[in-house]
Design a protein around this motif. Structure first.
Motif, mmCIF file in Angstrom:
data_model
loop_
_atom_site.group_PDB
_atom_site.id
_atom_site.type_symbol
_atom_site.label_atom_id
_atom_site.label_comp_id
_atom_site.label_asym_id
_atom_site.label_seq_id
_atom_site.Cartn_x
_atom_site.Cartn_y
_atom_site.Cartn_z
ATOM 1 N N LEU A 15 -1.016 -10.059 3.725
ATOM 2 C CA LEU A 15 -0.678 -10.082 2.130
ATOM 3 C C LEU A 15 -0.929 -12.010 1.816
ATOM 4 O O LEU A 15 -1.264 -12.746 0.719
ATOM 5 C CB LEU A 15 1.171 -10.670 1.813
ATOM 6 C CG LEU A 15 2.253 -10.788 0.488
ATOM 7 C CD1 LEU A 15 0.812 -10.124 -0.388
ATOM 8 C CD2 LEU A 15 3.254 -10.282 0.580
ATOM 9 N N GLU A 16 -0.560 -12.965 2.835
ATOM 10 C CA GLU A 16 -0.339 -13.937 2.627
ATOM 11 C C GLU A 16 -1.899 -14.898 1.929
ATOM 12 O O GLU A 16 -2.227 -15.723 1.633
ATOM 13 C CB GLU A 16 0.139 -15.121 3.084
ATOM 14 C CG GLU A 16 0.023 -16.791 3.402
ATOM 15 C CD GLU A 16 0.494 -17.618 4.104
ATOM 16 O OE1 GLU A 16 0.235 -18.735 4.453
ATOM 17 O OE2 GLU A 16 1.429 -17.251 5.461
ATOM 18 N N LYS B 21 -1.020 -14.494 -15.323
ATOM 19 C CA LYS B 21 0.551 -14.280 -14.408
ATOM 20 C C LYS B 21 -0.141 -13.891 -12.951
ATOM 21 O O LYS B 21 -1.009 -13.005 -12.881
ATOM 22 C CB LYS B 21 1.625 -13.423 -14.719
ATOM 23 C CG LYS B 21 1.657 -12.382 -15.695
ATOM 24 C CD LYS B 21 2.700 -12.195 -16.149
ATOM 25 C CE LYS B 21 2.915 -12.171 -17.929
ATOM 26 N NZ LYS B 21 3.529 -11.613 -18.824
ATOM 27 N N ILE B 22 0.450 -13.580 -12.078
ATOM 28 C CA ILE B 22 0.776 -13.122 -10.236
ATOM 29 C C ILE B 22 2.035 -12.048 -10.262
ATOM 30 O O ILE B 22 2.762 -12.579 -10.091
ATOM 31 C CB ILE B 22 -0.093 -13.784 -9.074
ATOM 32 C CG1 ILE B 22 -1.243 -14.534 -9.290
ATOM 33 C CG2 ILE B 22 0.233 -12.875 -7.979
ATOM 34 C CD1 ILE B 22 -2.062 -15.376 -8.505
ATOM 35 N N LEU B 23 2.049 -10.915 -10.422
ATOM 36 C CA LEU B 23 3.364 -10.159 -9.976
ATOM 37 C C LEU B 23 3.013 -9.248 -8.107
ATOM 38 O O LEU B 23 2.090 -8.736 -8.837
ATOM 39 C CB LEU B 23 3.845 -9.350 -11.108
ATOM 40 C CG LEU B 23 5.327 -8.381 -11.340
ATOM 41 C CD1 LEU B 23 5.938 -9.174 -10.934
ATOM 42 C CD2 LEU B 23 4.923 -7.445 -11.704
ATOM 43 N N LEU B 24 3.967 -9.695 -7.895
ATOM 44 C CA LEU B 24 4.269 -9.007 -6.072
ATOM 45 C C LEU B 24 5.412 -7.892 -7.157
ATOM 46 O O LEU B 24 6.551 -8.384 -6.733
ATOM 47 C CB LEU B 24 4.060 -9.835 -5.393
ATOM 48 C CG LEU B 24 4.873 -9.036 -4.169
ATOM 49 C CD1 LEU B 24 3.686 -8.433 -3.425
ATOM 50 C CD2 LEU B 24 5.111 -10.644 -3.178
ATOM 51 N N TYR C 165 -1.783 -4.811 -0.287
ATOM 52 C CA TYR C 165 -2.392 -5.575 1.461
ATOM 53 C C TYR C 165 -1.797 -4.582 2.242
ATOM 54 O O TYR C 165 -0.758 -3.330 1.625
ATOM 55 C CB TYR C 165 -1.669 -6.563 1.235
ATOM 56 C CG TYR C 165 -0.040 -6.831 1.344
ATOM 57 C CD1 TYR C 165 1.074 -6.727 1.910
ATOM 58 C CD2 TYR C 165 0.595 -6.362 -0.519
ATOM 59 C CE1 TYR C 165 2.356 -6.254 1.784
ATOM 60 C CE2 TYR C 165 2.015 -6.435 -0.657
ATOM 61 C CZ TYR C 165 2.958 -6.926 0.555
ATOM 62 O OH TYR C 165 4.242 -5.921 0.289
ATOM 63 N N LYS C 166 -2.181 -4.707 3.851
ATOM 64 C CA LYS C 166 -0.988 -3.378 4.543
ATOM 65 C C LYS C 166 0.455 -3.730 4.988
ATOM 66 O O LYS C 166 1.126 -4.765 4.399
ATOM 67 C CB LYS C 166 -1.812 -3.821 5.974
ATOM 68 C CG LYS C 166 -2.928 -4.148 6.244
ATOM 69 C CD LYS C 166 -3.556 -4.489 7.923
ATOM 70 C CE LYS C 166 -4.937 -4.493 7.506
ATOM 71 N NZ LYS C 166 -5.603 -5.114 8.632
ATOM 72 N N GLU D 24 0.831 -1.137 0.252
ATOM 73 C CA GLU D 24 0.115 -0.109 -0.006
ATOM 74 C C GLU D 24 0.995 1.327 0.046
ATOM 75 O O GLU D 24 0.498 1.796 -0.305
ATOM 76 C CB GLU D 24 -0.916 -0.012 0.674
ATOM 77 C CG GLU D 24 -0.022 -0.255 3.026
ATOM 78 C CD GLU D 24 -1.060 0.557 3.688
ATOM 79 O OE1 GLU D 24 -2.357 0.335 3.793
ATOM 80 O OE2 GLU D 24 -0.636 -0.064 5.143
ATOM 81 N N LEU D 25 1.775 0.867 0.081
ATOM 82 C CA LEU D 25 3.613 2.270 0.264
ATOM 83 C C LEU D 25 4.176 2.120 -0.550
ATOM 84 O O LEU D 25 5.062 3.440 -0.315
ATOM 85 C CB LEU D 25 4.032 2.044 1.494
ATOM 86 C CG LEU D 25 2.678 2.382 3.035
ATOM 87 C CD1 LEU D 25 3.849 2.463 4.268
ATOM 88 C CD2 LEU D 25 1.704 3.672 3.228
#
Length: 682
Positions: free
Chosen positions: A355-356, A376-379, A347-348, A327-328
């Motif tokens: 996150l999980e 696809k998932i990108l963090l 997520y916080k 979030e930041l």
């Protein structure tokens, strides 16, 4: 003091091998009125003790930071006026001995030979990485809300009467000849009625090098900051606001010499994009060196750090993809994600449980409406968050990555070069394998004293990005002088290995390859331009190690000192970004001016407020540098202690657990080695 004019040739002390011999005095303060008397007294003291030195064992001295050819010539910064007063920002408070050779200007890179003022930047197992937002007392929060309410009410009243009695001043907010206004009333309200009132805190113009000190152009306003008038006077101030983490923002030294030589050979511009005639051998050399530095297979550089995120993220994800973002995260990341068209969930901040839980939800539910699996998932996370001073919990993130099989992008804009025992960023800081991260992004603006950014990863990913990202065909290629600054500064952090030739008995043995060496090792000579000649201290890595250990000590000492004085600060103990909470908007401009008008030496600070941070958590953001000395941090703490009492800013640990300012300065080494929990409970 602000308002005092600097002479055309400001005093600067350039202590080169050809300069006078200096000897340390017993006192740490400067008592001489002129530069001539200062030099004379040091020379006399050195001569009196010459006999004692001859029989004593040689002292441990600091190697020359850079035996630069540029120090032999005179410039505006190297001319020493005989009749000028001794400036504490220009001269070291502890003069070096004759065995200690310094060739960098003290005003740009502070002279500090005490090995006690060193620390190693690495993660201490068990230290919390969770971001804890410490609220202020109830009366502070209440008065902060009231302050913003008063500003908003007064702003609306001024707008109401101003539109009716002074319509010409509001022409840009009102419909004119059938055209819609360019700025809507409410969208520009914050800028006009809140931020503009304290614009003196922002955009302070400087001239010269943004090193340990910088020269401010004095200014004033007669129309409530609608316009600013630049005066003829200048003020040299201690600089605790620039992203000069390792102190490479300097006009003299080995890096500056290398840049000067590159201008002679390549000019000042590449005059084209990378895919359209703007690529030089310096670009490929820089990319190879960056990949070696961060421990990845390949790298691609960009001429602007912001565009590295905003232009490359859309080349990796698009419709049907999911981006999970802290979030930041920085605005460049948010812009790139929106531009890509991918779905985004936040997520916080640094909360691994949240996150999980989010990962479980998005994987089980799939895409909205259709519930098909995500393409696809990108963090995307930052290695060091620039406004909070917190580190990403990288070990835990990698555990989740192995479990849930997502791709990982780590933004190291503020961590690369500044943290880790070898300066290699958060992977070095946490001692993890950088190849476990799919994309390592960073910038050269902070630790390397240059400009631009990079992304690194596997060769397959980088080859795809060279074509699909907008930077290759459209963005101007990085200028050769900037590239040379990156190469020289990065090589000085890594150190350089001498070229190894095969022996006579094994003529068929291949030469060593950069890709086969262990990360984080030194840079092979083959990765540097063949014409580049660096000083021995740069090649050996001595200078880089000194800078890394200095910034680690300065960061821990400043943060721990502020905490023991009673201030509320955010972030990790190893972070060079140290936010000090102000809360109330009225205290922002007052704190900024009080630091700038500090009695001993002016201090230039950066005040941060909405939208860069939450509206209720206005802060001063100190950016610590390796160029600062222990005495500089002492002066910052003394000024903060005085200003904190005046503005009622000490709302951290209880009064009975605080230290006085003199105790903090005297026990600096002990304080820097305390654990954060011990600082609060000592």
């Amino acid at each position: 003091m602000p308002g005092t004019a600097l002479p055309p040739s400001p005093i600067a002390l350039n202590m080169s091998p050809t300069s006078s011999i200096f000897k340390r005095k017993s006192t740490s303060t400067l008592t001489h009125k002129t530069a001539a008397s200062y030099l004379s007294a040091l020379s006399e003291a050195d001569a009196r003790r010459a006999g004692l030195r001859a029989n004593a064992p040689p002292p441990v001295g600091t190697p020359a930071l850079s035996l630069s050819s540029s120090v032999t010539g005179e410039s505006e910064d190297s001319v020493l006026r005989e009749d000028g007063p001794v400036d504490a920002l220009e001269y070291p408070s502890r003069p070096p001995t004759s065995e200690q050779v310094y060739t960098l200007l003290h005003s740009e890179y502070g002279h500090c030979n005490n090995e006690d003022y060193r620390f190693t930047s690495e993660y201490m197992p068990g230290e919390s990485l969770q971001h804890v937002m410490v609220p202020g007392p109830y009366y502070i929060m209440f008065t902060t809300y009231i302050s913003y309410l008063i500003l908003i009410v007064i702003g609306h009243i001024r707008d109401f009467f101003g539109k009716r009695f002074h319509p010409s001043a509001y022409r840009h907010l009102m419909e004119q000849n059938g055209y819609a206004p360019l700025n809507s009333d409410w969208d520009s309200f914050y800028t006009r009625r809140l931020k503009q009132r304290m614009d003196d805190c922002f955009g302070q113009p400087i001239t010269g090098v943004a090193g340990r000190t910088t020269v401010l152009l004095d200014r004033y306003s007669t129309d409530y900051n609608d316009t600013q008038t630049i005066l003829d006077t200048r003020t040299r101030a201690l600089n605790i606001s620039s992203y000069n983490y390792l102190g490479f923002a300097q006009s003299k030294g080995g890096c500056a010499d290398a840049v000067e030589e590159s201008i002679r050979r390549y000019g000042v511009t590449a005059a084209g994009s990378r895919l359209m005639g703007g690529s030089t051998d310096l670009h490929t050399t820089t990319e190879a060196l960056v990949a070696r530095f961060v421990g990845q297979e390949d790298a691609m550089i960009s001429s602007m750090g912001f565009s590295t995120n905003s232009a490359i993220i859309p080349a990796l994800v698009g419709k049907g993809c999911l981006v999970i973002s802290d979030e930041l995260n920085h605005a460049s990341i948010r812009f790139g994600v929106r531009f890509s068209g991918a779905n985004v969930r936040t997520y916080k901040h640094n909360d691994m449980r949240d996150l999980e839980a989010l990962l479980r939800e998005v994987i089980s539910q799939g895409q909205p409406k259709t519930h098909r699996p995500w393409k696809k998932i990108l963090l995307i996370v930052e290695g060091l968050f620039s406004m909070e001073g917190t580190f990403v919990d990288l070990p835990r993130v990698l555990e989740l990555k192995r479990k849930y099989k997502f791709f990982l992008w780590v933004d190291e804009a503020h961590s690369i070069g500044a943290v880790g025992p070898n300066g290699r960023g958060v992977t070095d800081f946490f001692h993890v394998n950088p190849r476990e991260i799919d994309i390592l992004m960073g910038t050269f603006t902070k630790s390397f004293g240059a400009a631009g950014g990079y992304v690194s990863g596997s060769k397959a990913i980088i080859d795809r990005l060279r074509v699909r990202a907008y930077l290759g065909p459209f963005a101007e290629a990085m200028a050769p002088p900037v590239l040379m600054q990156i190469i020289a500064s990065m090589a000085s952090i890594m150190g350089v290995t001498a070229p190894t030739l095969p022996s006579n008995n094994s003529n068929n043995s291949p030469l060593p390859s950069a890709t086969t060496e262990i990360h984080p090792g030194p840079a092979p000579q083959s990765l540097l331009p063949p014409w580049l000649t660096l000083d021995a201290s740069l090649v050996s890595g001595v200078e880089g190690r000194i800078r890394l250990r200095r910034i680690a000590f300065n960061s821990r000492y400043l943060r721990a000192g502020l905490a023991k004085l009673g201030f509320i600060t955010y972030g990790h103990s190893m972070s060079p970004v140290v936010p000090l909470l102000l809360f109330n908007p009225g205290k922002m401009i007052v704190a900024h001016r009080l630091f700038r008008e500090n009695p001993k030496v002016p201090i230039i600070t950066v005040v941060v407020t909405y939208p860069a941070c939450d509206l209720m958590t206005a802060r001063i953001r100190f950016c610590v540098s390796a160029s600062h000395t222990k005495e500089d941090i002492d002066e910052i703490l003394r000024a903060a202690d005085r200003i904190g009492d005046v503005l009622d800013l000490k709302h951290g640990i209880p009064v009975k657990e605080r230290w006085g300012i003199e105790e903090v300065c005297e026990r600096a080494v002990e304080l820097s080695r305390m654990e954060p929990i011990a600082i609060a409970a000592h």
